[in-house]
Design a protein around this motif. Structure first.
Motif, short mmCIF file in Angstrom:
data_model
loop_
_atom_site.label_atom_id
_atom_site.label_comp_id
_atom_site.label_asym_id
_atom_site.label_seq_id
_atom_site.Cartn_x
_atom_site.Cartn_y
_atom_site.Cartn_z
N ASN A 18 32.99 69.29 92.83
CA ASN A 18 33.99 69.61 93.83
C ASN A 18 35.39 69.56 93.24
OD1 ASN A 18 34.74 66.96 93.63
ND2 ASN A 18 34.46 66.46 95.77
N GLY A 19 35.51 69.79 91.95
CA GLY A 19 36.81 69.81 91.31
C GLY A 19 37.18 68.47 90.72
N ALA A 20 37.29 67.47 91.55
CA ALA A 20 37.74 66.16 91.07
C ALA A 20 36.59 65.18 90.92
CB ALA A 20 38.77 65.59 92.04
N TYR A 21 35.39 65.62 91.13
CA TYR A 21 34.23 64.75 91.15
C TYR A 21 33.35 65.02 89.95
CZ TYR A 21 31.05 61.72 93.71
OH TYR A 21 30.29 60.67 94.12
N ALA A 22 32.50 64.09 89.63
CA ALA A 22 31.58 64.27 88.51
C ALA A 22 30.71 65.50 88.74
CB ALA A 22 30.69 63.04 88.34
N GLY A 73 34.56 69.06 80.73
CA GLY A 73 34.15 70.47 80.68
C GLY A 73 34.86 71.35 81.69
N VAL A 74 35.56 70.76 82.66
CA VAL A 74 36.33 71.56 83.63
C VAL A 74 37.72 71.75 83.05
CG1 VAL A 74 37.32 71.61 85.95
CG2 VAL A 74 35.01 70.72 85.60
N SER A 75 38.06 73.00 82.77
CA SER A 75 39.35 73.26 82.12
C SER A 75 40.45 73.60 83.12
CB SER A 75 39.22 74.38 81.09
OG SER A 75 38.76 75.55 81.72
N ASP A 76 40.10 73.88 84.35
CA ASP A 76 41.08 74.27 85.37
C ASP A 76 41.96 73.08 85.74
OD1 ASP A 76 42.52 75.20 87.52
OD2 ASP A 76 40.79 75.60 88.78
N ARG A 77 43.22 73.15 85.36
CA ARG A 77 44.14 72.04 85.66
C ARG A 77 44.47 71.94 87.15
NH1 ARG A 77 47.91 72.66 80.38
NH2 ARG A 77 46.60 71.43 79.00
N GLY A 78 44.04 72.91 87.93
CA GLY A 78 44.25 72.84 89.37
C GLY A 78 43.26 71.91 90.05
N ASN A 79 42.22 71.52 89.34
CA ASN A 79 41.20 70.63 89.89
C ASN A 79 41.26 69.29 89.19
OD1 ASN A 79 39.88 72.37 91.74
ND2 ASN A 79 38.90 73.41 90.03
N GLY A 80 41.40 68.24 89.95
CA GLY A 80 41.41 66.91 89.35
C GLY A 80 42.26 65.95 90.15
N ASN A 81 42.19 64.70 89.75
CA ASN A 81 43.00 63.64 90.35
C ASN A 81 44.17 63.35 89.44
OD1 ASN A 81 41.54 62.67 92.75
ND2 ASN A 81 39.90 62.26 91.31
N PRO A 99 29.98 58.49 89.40
CA PRO A 99 29.51 58.24 88.03
C PRO A 99 29.44 59.57 87.27
CG PRO A 99 28.07 57.19 89.64
CD PRO A 99 29.01 58.06 90.40
N GLY A 100 29.80 59.53 86.00
CA GLY A 100 29.73 60.75 85.21
C GLY A 100 30.69 60.75 84.04
N GLU A 101 30.80 61.91 83.41
CA GLU A 101 31.65 62.10 82.24
C GLU A 101 32.96 62.76 82.68
OE1 GLU A 101 30.72 61.27 79.00
OE2 GLU A 101 29.05 60.29 80.00
N TYR A 102 34.08 62.23 82.20
CA TYR A 102 35.40 62.73 82.59
C TYR A 102 36.29 62.95 81.38
CZ TYR A 102 34.15 61.55 87.34
OH TYR A 102 33.53 61.51 88.55
N GLN A 103 37.34 63.73 81.59
CA GLN A 103 38.40 63.86 80.61
C GLN A 103 39.71 63.49 81.31
OE1 GLN A 103 37.93 67.89 79.36
NE2 GLN A 103 38.61 68.77 81.26
N ALA A 104 40.56 62.83 80.57
CA ALA A 104 41.88 62.46 81.07
C ALA A 104 42.91 63.11 80.16
CB ALA A 104 42.05 60.94 81.06
N GLU A 105 43.89 63.79 80.78
CA GLU A 105 44.90 64.50 80.00
C GLU A 105 46.27 63.93 80.32
OE1 GLU A 105 45.80 69.07 78.61
OE2 GLU A 105 44.42 68.71 80.26
N LEU A 106 46.98 63.54 79.27
CA LEU A 106 48.30 62.91 79.37
C LEU A 106 49.38 63.98 79.33
CD1 LEU A 106 50.08 60.26 79.14
CD2 LEU A 106 49.95 60.63 76.68
#
Length: 135
Positions: A18-22, A73-81, A99-106
């Motif tokens: 759902n964009g911001a979810y695992a 794996g989600v590259s769309d910066r419009g989706n996320g917290n 629960p799952g795998e995430y990426q955090a971008e600074l």
């Protein structure tokens, strides 16, 4: 309700998020869903705790920064917290993640940097997002 038509025989992977979810992946084939009422049921688990601290590179200490967290794996910066770490101790808390795998971008104070992390079923309240060593 989502209807998916499989184009031909073979195995397919349905990827849900759902964009911001695992992300949840389910393997299906025409045989696995055959029957009078073919269907696949997929449930996303409940949200878990996600909190910790951010470690910045020395060149960014004191800069105002923000972080976006999204499924790996989600590259769309419009989706996320979005996280705005506390300016004093760089602590953070994110809600709504499963629960799952995430990426955090600074972002802020220089070019973006990215790290990945995993959230186990019980969550993690001592997570360290260390951007100091990432280029």
């Amino acid at each position: 309700l989502l209807e998916v038509i499989l184009p031909e025989d073979g195995e397919y992977t349905l990827t849900l998020n759902n964009g911001a979810y695992a992300t949840k992946r389910i393997k299906v084939s025409p045989d696995s869903i055959a029957g009078p009422a073919p269907h696949v049921t997929a449930e996303m688990g409940a949200a878990v705790a996600c909190a910790g601290v951010v470690v910045l590179p020395q060149s960014r200490e004191g800069d105002r920064v923000w972080i976006q967290v999204r499924p790996k794996g989600v590259s769309d910066r419009g989706n996320g917290n979005w996280i705005n770490p506390d300016e004093e101790d760089m602590s953070f808390e994110v809600s709504g993640l499963g629960p799952g795998e995430y990426q955090a971008e600074l972002f802020g104070g220089g070019s973006p940097r990215r790290v990945t992390f995993s959230l186990p079923n019980g969550g993690d309240e001592n997570l360290v997002l260390d951007f100091a060593e990432v280029r």
